[in-house]
Structures are given as structure tokens and as C-alpha cells.
Design a protein around this motif. Structure first.
Motif, short mmCIF file in Angstrom:
data_model
loop_
_atom_site.label_atom_id
_atom_site.label_comp_id
_atom_site.label_asym_id
_atom_site.label_seq_id
_atom_site.Cartn_x
_atom_site.Cartn_y
_atom_site.Cartn_z
N ALA A 1 0.83 -1.20 0.00
CA ALA A 1 0.00 0.00 0.00
C ALA A 1 0.87 1.26 0.00
CB ALA A 1 -0.93 -0.01 1.21
N ASP A 2 1.96 1.22 0.77
CA ASP A 2 2.86 2.38 0.80
C ASP A 2 3.50 2.63 -0.57
OD1 ASP A 2 2.32 2.87 3.43
OD2 ASP A 2 4.09 1.80 4.21
N LYS B 1 1.02 4.31 -2.74
CA LYS B 1 0.84 5.73 -2.40
C LYS B 1 2.00 6.58 -2.93
CE LYS B 1 -1.93 4.67 1.62
NZ LYS B 1 -1.72 4.17 2.98
N LEU C 1 1.57 6.85 -6.65
CA LEU C 1 0.45 7.75 -6.96
C LEU C 1 0.92 9.21 -6.86
CD1 LEU C 1 -2.61 7.62 -7.54
CD2 LEU C 1 -2.99 7.73 -5.07
N ARG C 2 1.66 9.48 -5.81
CA ARG C 2 2.12 10.85 -5.58
C ARG C 2 3.04 11.33 -6.69
NH1 ARG C 2 5.18 10.90 -0.83
NH2 ARG C 2 3.76 9.30 -0.08
N ASN D 1 -5.68 3.55 -5.30
CA ASN D 1 -5.54 4.73 -4.44
C ASN D 1 -4.79 4.41 -3.14
OD1 ASN D 1 -7.37 3.25 -3.00
ND2 ASN D 1 -9.09 4.67 -3.27
N GLY D 2 -4.30 3.19 -3.05
CA GLY D 2 -3.51 2.81 -1.88
C GLY D 2 -4.34 2.24 -0.74
N GLU D 3 -5.68 2.16 -0.91
CA GLU D 3 -6.51 1.59 0.15
C GLU D 3 -6.54 0.07 0.06
OE1 GLU D 3 -9.79 3.50 1.49
OE2 GLU D 3 -9.43 5.41 0.48
#
Lengths: 462, 434
Positions: free
Chosen positions: A55-56, A59, A62-63, A174-176
Motif C-alpha cells: 500500500a505504501d 501511495k 500515486l504521488r 488509491n492505496g486503500e
């Protein structure tokens, strides 16, 4: 090239030892098992140790708008794991634990990096079986195999991967982190996301845990081999077996080109002029197996097989299977490049498909051997070529186009078990039409609007 | 063109690879690292990129090519018949040509070439080894561990250097009454300097079978440590020296008790000397009459069964990669073991999986070598045997190290040692009955 901050953040999350940045390592993640495919070097390879780390990574990606290519063992045949836009290769191989075998609920819970055979070895200790058995069973990961919805030899009786996936833990774009499905046989809560993500080729989310269905391992099996001097007769025999209410675990076919190649390679004792060989295995309770084997033998003879052999013991069984097992190795050693397709038709159309493939081979002056899972209509026309010969490769591509067209015209599909990836993307609208492809795209964009996950596969940005 | 001379020599071999990844199922390194570069497919790709000019040979590339125990398991599992053992040799030789040899290896291989200096060093070593090595109490053999970590870890257990080398212990020719054959014994370094007990067992078993044994004084290292690491020049020098030493003494056959030595005499010398007409012919001549000791005892002698005494051992057999896959010798050692009264052979899981020693591999990659060894040790432990037999002194070292570190009681021996023991017991039984 990636911004330095991206690498620094990845190292902070995963530790330096799980982040590969040297080109000597990166280059070995530029390909998968797909033949004649251009390779692409990723910018970084990361191997997370937990769902949280996955997940990290998402994220961070995504960033900084960096694509993620999730990868298991890289054994797929559709270009599904090639990082064509660079970015991050997310290797799931460190998540390789079998978390549980639940004998009461007949399930197993595994991490995505578990090798299929390892799960089967564990299940076997409890007298259970995980039936999907792609050719890569000893190398492919569960995550990859769920993402590609791989098939294998037992499709006819036992189905394919999607019939055994009951629950998934997923990291979304979305990292969820979400969980869907579970150990219950019945579950109609919400949309069936488990089904959607199975076979999604890593384009919609990242699988971090899998709950699979196990079945009691059959106690006995029997193999029967039949030789035919005519493809149509073999086709009729396949139909007759099914019509007589026998569902063999496997029902494989080898065509004349395959038989000749295999015979030269291993001398399995098959007649060189045979037009087709059927290999059938029934399994289940001992008594049932004996009854079915006798029935199958009778049907095969009635349908005009020139030769029928039943294996008396495991040794004879191995001998019967030698030809089938040797098919790919024998073909692969004939020429340097082996283009293995998996166009699939309704099983009643197998003779038509075999004949069409043969005329395509003649037309383009190519060596095409066909073998495969006759019982479920999934054939493997295998083109033997050399990717260095550009002129021949042109003819190969034309032949592949025609094989797909034929399969669709016969009411079949582009891919039975290898997936779309990059390799078959351009043919999608022929099967779905433009509206169908647009629907695929809307699903992709609703779950992964930024095309972060395995971009360039199945559907491209408009 | 030999794999030792040019990377181009493996172009066709590389093209056979279809990247299916079947090598992943059996590669001992990949199993531990789970990184693509660890497995044959990854290194094949790197070699392809170099050949296509996409990248140049780098030092880093050389390090990646060192990630192979040359166990040949991938060869056996490859549907396309790719000979990865050839590819890795060619890649390493190319790496040495372009980027030079790692300094440590350079020193080591130079020493191997200078026999007298090497002998002196080993002699000095046998006296002063206590400075660096600490004895480990073990009831089977003299073992030791590094006192300080010099970069290879302190985990590894070493056999102590023998006070007297095997070759200085025996005359060049060991005669027997009414010899039925004259056999040259190529000892190899490990048996000459460390495991002289294996060498003595070979001599004992051969003479027991009325075979005259010749141990040419001027034989040298087999050169395999150099050739597998790409130091082709050193390997050639050693090959020539060995061929001349044995040719001068003459023998009906040549035996080795070491899988590297067997590979060298049967295959590598001929490949190294391909371009030297005269020596190539000599290499081929000796290749034809070179045998592993177990192969020799079963197919050439065959060894006598009368006089074998009872040896109460529960034995499991570990297959050296270069004996099993390299020379196709797998049944013979088992046949010998089964013929010994009192020996119960209990197979371990995957007896053919590499032990992770692989010569200098274990020094360059001590952690990885240790992880691979741990799996093997666990497989041995679950057999509940008291003895592991194997056919290679390097494997013996690794297995001993693994057993010692795991802390269970298991003797590690060469198959021929158990046979020698049986003959010895047999003689004792005979004496008593008289």
C-alpha cells in the motif's frame, strides 16, 4: 529516470535490500516468458514484505505518477508483466507464505508469492487438491495465476482458476486495502469483485492475499491413449465421450505435426502417420474410474480409433503421458523461437479448428504444431520460427491474425488461458466490438483513473 | 570455438532459451534470493544484452555471473535443452577478459599454478593453521572454525590441513602382487592437502582389488576453480601439466575420487586445449580412460564382494552435482553402499539438490552458500541416519560444516571410505576366525 525522491521514499519504506536500482538487476525484469516481445527495463524493482508495504508503494507511486508493474515469477505468455512504460516493478515473491489450510471449510489462505506447486504439496498432506494446474505449476505464483486466471490440463472436469478463488485482499490504485469474499460458499454481498479481479492481469488492483477452494483429492485415476487416422474421427470421439456422460479430468489432443516431432524426439511409440492422438484420464473413486475407463475405451473404438491403450499401472501411465509431456520441449528444440497461442473454440469445433490451422500453416509456409486441451476446446497452435528471421516473422504475425479470426468465427475466444496483456490487445474489438472495449475501459478508469497499475495492458488510454 | 575463448561461442545456446522460467523451479540460488538475476533465465538475458551491444560488460555484471553454483539442475529441467553450464563459463571468461579477475581469486589461482610454492604454503599452513583456526571438538574428524571473520563469515567449518600431504605419504608407484591393472590416481587438491583419509581409502580399495596404483608426483590442481571463474590461462597451464605428468608415468586407467577432477579429465581438459592439436589428442586419450572411483569399481573392476566385513551404518547419500548431472554417475555409489553388509541406505529428500559449496562460490557468497546448505542439512537430519556418504571432497566439507553448525551427530564420508572400512573389518573377521 525516476526522481531521486521516489527512490529515497521507496528505500525508506522497504529497506535498501528490497529495492533494486542497478541496471544489471533491472535488465532482468525487462521481459517475461512471452516470445518475440520487445523488452523494457523498469526504473526500479521493489519486493515488499507486507500488505502495508504494498500500500505504501502504491501511495508513493500515486504521488509521483510512476507506473507499477506487479510481477510474480514472470512466466506468463501475453507480455502481461513487461514494464512497457518503465517505472516500478513490484515483485511479490517475498510474500510467499501459506497462511492456512482449513480442512473444515476446505479452503487455503495464501500470500500471492506462493508457488502453485507449494500449495498443492501442502494440500496433499491433508488429502486435498487445488485443481488448477497450468504448465507452469512448479514455477508460477498464486498471485500471477489468479491475475491471469490460468487454466491447465484439468479444465474440462474441474474448471480453471476462477472457479477456485473465494476471497481476495487487495490494494487498490488509491492505496486503500480492501477484502472481498471469504470462506463462505455463498456470498452475494455487493458486486462480485473477486471474480472481477481474477484474470484482471494486475490492471485493477494488487492482490495481497488469496483464499482458495480445495477439493478432496481423487483416490484413483486411469489413463487411456487413442490413435486416429482422421481428425474428424478424433473430434467425434471427443463429443461421444461427453455425450455418454463421462467427464474426464483431462482430454488432450496432439496433431500430426506434434506427433511427428515428439516421435523423433522421445520415441514414444506413436505411429508417424497418425492424424491425431487423444489422451484421456478419468479420476475419482476406484470403482467409478474402472467403469469409466472401460466405457471410454469402448467409445474410442466405436468412433474408429486405430489403436487404444489403457495404462495398467503408474509406470504405463507415465509412458502414455510421455508424448504429451514432451510436446512442448520437443517443439521448442526444433527452432529457436516458439510462439505458443491459446485460441479457444467450443469443443465441438475442434476438428474444424485443427483443419483451419493446418491450411493457415500451408498458406504462410510455416511450421505449426497443434496440441492442447481438446476437452475444453483450448488448443495451443505452436508456431516454430526464429525471431531473427524478420521475413518469416511477418508471416508468423499474419498467421496469428488468421488463427484468431478463425477461432472467433467458430464461436470461440482470443484467449483461453494466457490472457490479453500486450500480445492480444489489438484484437479485442474483434471479439467485443468497440462498445465492449469502451466498457472495459470504463471499468479500468473507475478503479484506476490514473493508469497507475500495469498500464498498457488489456486497455490503453483513449 | 570453445566457450573459454569468446562469448560469441554461445550465441546459439542463448537463442535456444525461450524464457519460460522452468529453471526457477530447481535453481538453489533463486530459491534463496527470489531475484531474477539469481536464476539462469536472468543471466542468459544479461549475456544476450551484452552480445547485442545493448550494454557493456561491467564489474557489476561479473558479480551477477558469479551467482551460480554450476550445479546444472537448470540444464536438466530445461525444455529447450539449454546448456547453461556452458553459458555461465563463457560469460565468466568474458568478464575476466574485459574486467579482470577479482584480486582474491587472482592470488589464489596464481598460487595453484606454482606447485612448489603452494605445497610449501600448505605445509606452513598445516603448522600455523591454529593461529587463524580454532579447533572444534568433533569425534569424527579434525574440524576448525575461523577465529576472526576475514570476509567469509565465521560460520563455515573447515577440515584441518593434514600434517603430511597424501602424495608425500606414498611412493609414486604402489605395487601389489600379481597386478591385474595399473591405475593412475589423480588426487586433486582437497584430497592431497585436507582429506588424505579419502585418498588412503582409494589406495586401500584399489590394492585390495589387486590393482597397482600410480600417483604421479608432478600432478597439479585440476584447474576447475580457475576455469569456472573465467581464468582460462591458469586452467590451461594446469591441464597441460597434469596431462604430461600422467603421460610420463603411464597407466591403463585413471581414477579420481572428486567430482571436479572427474569433470576436468573427462571434459574440460579437451575443451581448454581444443586449439592445441597435440595436447588435444592427449586430453582425448586420457578422457577415454578416466573414471570416477565408484564408476571404476562397478564397471571396470568390478570390485570383489568376498572379504567385505559388516559395517553397521545407516547411510544417506548426497549426490555431488558434477558427479550426478555432470558425469551421469548416480546409481554406482548406491550400488557400492548396498553391497556392503550392515549398511542401510535411506534416501533423503532431493539427494541431487546442490549443497551450495561450489568451490570458491562459498567464499564469495558465504551467506547464500550457508542458506543453501541449511536446506540440505535439514534434509539430512530428517533421515535419522548416522552417516552421509558423498562422492566429492568439496561436498564433504560443506556437509560437515552444515552438520556441525546444526549440532547433530552425523559422520560425513566419501563412499569409498565406507567400502575401505568394510574390507578392513572383513580382514579382522578373517583373522579372528583363524
Amino acid at each position: 529516470m525516476l526522481a531521486r525522491e521516489v527512490l529515497e521514499e521507496l528505500v525508506r519504506v522497504l529497506g535498501r535490500e528490497n529495492v533494486l536500482t542497478e541496471q544489471e538487476d533491472l535488465l532482468t525484469y525487462a521481459y517475461d516468458a512471452t516470445a518475440a516481445m520487445k523488452h523494457h527495463k523498469p526504473d526500479v524493482v521493489v519486493a515488499p514484505l507486507s500488505t502495508e508495504q504494498v500500500a505504501d508503494v502504491v501511495k508513493i507511486a500515486l504521488r509521483y505518477h510512476v507506473p507499477i508493474y506487479t510481477r510474480g515469477s514472470g512466466t506468463n505468455l501475453s507480455g502481461g508483466t513487461i514494464p512497457i512504460e518503465g517505472g516500478i516493478v513490484l515483485s511479490m515473491l517475498n510474500l510467499n507464505k501459506i497462511l492456512e489450510v482449513d480442512q473444515d471449510n476446505l479452503t487455503a489462505t495464501v500470500q500471492p508469492g506462493v508457488i502453485i506447486q507449494a500449495l498443492n504439496d501442502e494440500a496433499a498432506k491433508h488429502g486435498l487438491l487445488y485443481p488448477p494446474d497450468p504448465g507452469t505449476v512448479t514455477t508460477a505464483t498464486m498471485g500471477g495465476s489468479v491475475s491471469e486466471c490460468s487454466g491447465g490440463l484439468r479444465g474440462l472436469k474441474y474448471g480453471v482458476t476462477k472457479h477456485y478463488i473465494m476471497g481476495l485482499q487487495l490494494v487498490l490504485a488509491n492505496g486503500e486495502v480492501i477484502r472481498w469474499g471469504g470462506k463462505t460458499v455463498k456470498n452475494v454481498t455487493g458486486y462480485d469483485l473477486v471474480a472481477l479481479f481474477t484474470g484482471a492481469e494486475g490492471t485493477l488492483g494488487i492482490i495481497t492475499e488469496i483464499i482458495v477452494k480445495l477439493i478432496p483429492a481423487p483416490e484413483a485415476r486411469k489413463s487411456i491413449l487413442a490413435v486416429f487416422d482422421d481428425v474428424d474421427k478424433a473430434g467425434r470421439a471427443i463429443a461421444a465421450i461427453i455425450r455418454n456422460k463421462v467427464i474426464p479430468a483431462t482430454l488432450e489432443i496432439l496433431d500430426n505435426v506434434t506427433i511427428q516431432t515428439v516421435e523423433n524426439f522421445v520415441h514414444a511409440g506413436l505411429p508417424m502417420d497418425a492424424e491425431a492422438v487423444l489422451l484421456c484420464e478419468v479420476d475419482g473413486y476406484k470403482e467409478v474410474v474402472v467403469r469409466e475407463a472401460v466405457l471410454v475405451e469402448r467409445i474410442l473404438k466405436e468412433e474408429g480409433a486405430v489403436q487404444v491403450k489403457i495404462a495398467k499401472d503408474d509406470k504405463e501411465r507415465d509412458l502414455l503421458w510421455l508424448a504429451r509431456r514432451s510436446a512442448l520441449p520437443a517443439l521448442a528444440q526444433k527452432r529457436p523461437t516458439t510462439v505458443l497461442e491459446d485460441a479457444t473454440v467450443p469443443r465441438s469445433k475442434i476438428p474444424d479448428m485443427l483443419k483451419a490451422i493446418r491450411s493457415i500453416a500451408t498458406k504462410h509456409n510455416l511450421q505449426i504444431a497443434t496440441f492442447g486441451h481438446a476437452g475444453d476446446g483450448n488448443l495451443h497452435p505452436t508456431i516454430l520460427t526464429d525471431e531473427r528471421d524478420l521475413e518469416e516473422m511477418k508471416r508468423v504475425h499474419l498467421a496469428v491474425d488468421e488463427i484468431f479470426e478463425t477461432a472467433l468465427a467458430l464461436g470461440g475466444t482470443l484467449s483461453g488461458e494466457h490472457g490479453i496483456g500486450i500480445a492480444k490487445m489489438k484484437y479485442l474489438d474483434r471479439e467485443f466490438g468497440e462498445a465492449g472495449v469502451a466498457a472495459l475501459r470504463r471499468i479500468k478508469e473507475s478503479l484506476d483513473p490514473n493508469y497507475l497499475l500495469n498500464p498498457g495492458k488489456i486497455v490503453r488510454r483513449d | 570455438m570453445s566457450v573459454y575463448d569468446s562469448l560469441d561461442s554461445i550465441t546459439e545456446e542463448l537463442h535456444k532459451c525461450m524464457k519460460c522460467g522452468n529453471c526457477m523451479a530447481v535453481c538453489p540460488i533463486y530459491k534463496e534470493t527470489r531475484q531474477e538475476v539469481g536464476v539462469a533465465r536472468g543471466k542468459i538475458s544479461l549475456a544476450e544484452y551484452i552480445l547485442s551491444g545493448e550494454i557493456e560488460m561491467t564489474k557489476g555484471m561479473g558479480n551477477r555471473f558469479s551467482l551460480c553454483t554450476t550445479c546444472m539442475a537448470c540444464n536438466t529441467n530445461c525444455p529447450c535443452g539449454v546448456r547453461f553450464d556452458k553459458i555461465i563459463l563463457a560469460a565468466r571468461a568474458e568478464s575476466v577478459r574485459k574486467k579482470g579477475l577479482q584480486p582474491v581469486k587472482k592470488i589464489a589461482f596464481t598460487a595453484l599454478k606454482m606447485q612448489r610454492v603452494f605445497d610449501f604454503g600448505m605445509k606452513a599452513g598445516s603448522i600455523f593453521q591454529g593461529v587463524a583456526l580454532k579447533n572444534i571438538p568433533n569425534r569424527h574428524s579434525k574440524l576448525a572454525r575461523m577465529r576472526v571473520d576475514v570476509g567469509i563469515g565465521k560460520e563455515k567449518v573447515f577440515p584441518m590441513l593434514s600434517k603430511k600431504t597424501l602424495r608425500s605419504e606414498f611412493p609414486q608407484v604402489i605395487t601389489v602382487k600379481n597386478p591385474k591393472m595399473r591405475v593412475g590416481f589423480f588426487t586433486g587438491c582437497m584430497i592431497n592437502y585436507f582429506y588424505t583419509d579419502i585418498g588412503r581409502a582409494v589406495i586401500e580399495v584399489l590394492t585390495e582389488n589387486d590393482i597397482e596404483v600410480v600417483i604421479p608426483k608432478f600432478q597439479a590442481c585440476c584447474g576447475i576453480p580457475a576455469s569456472v571463474n573465467g581464468d582460462v590461462a591458469s586452467a590451461r597451464t594446469l591441464a597441460k601439466r597434469n596431462l604430461r605428468a600422467f603421460e610420463r608415468m603411464g597407466a591403463d586407467a585413471l581414477v579420481v575420487a572428486c567430482s571436479s577432477g572427474g569433470t576436468a579429465w573427462k571434459h574440460v581438459f579437451g575443451e581448454l586445449l581444443e586449439n592445441d592439436h597435440e595436447l588435444k589428442a592427449l586430453a582425448d586419450k586420457w578422457a577415454k580412460k578416466s573414471y570416477d572411483i565408484s564408476e571404476f569399481l562397478i564397471h571396470q573392476v568390478p570390485f570383489k564382494k568376498e572379504g567385505l566385513g559388516r559395517v553397521a551404518r545407516k547411510v544417506t547419500y548426497h549426490e555431488p552435482c558434477h558427479l550426478n548431472r555432470g558425469q551421469g554417475i548416480s546409481k554406482e555409489p548406491r550400488e557400492i553402499l548396498k553391497s556392503i553388509p550392515g549398511v542401510e541406505l535411506i534416501e533423503m529428500k532431493e539427494p541431487g539438490r546442490c549443497c551450495g559449496m561450489a568451490g570458491s562460490f562459498s567464499l564469495v557468497h558465504p551467506d547464500l552458500s550457508g542458506q543453501i546448505s541449511d536446506r540440505k542439512t535439514a534434509d539430512i537430519q530428517t533421515t535419522n541416519t548416522d552417516t552421509v556418504a558423498t562422492g566429492c571432497p568439496a561436498c564433504r566439507l560443506q556437509l560437515q560444516s552444515g552438520v556441525e553448525n546444526a549440532g547433530f551427530d552425523e559422520e560425513v564420508l566419501h563412499t569409498v571410505q565406507i567400502l575401505a572400512e568394510s574390507y578392513r573389518v572383513g580382514k579382522g573377521e578373517l583373522k579372528r576366525s583363524k
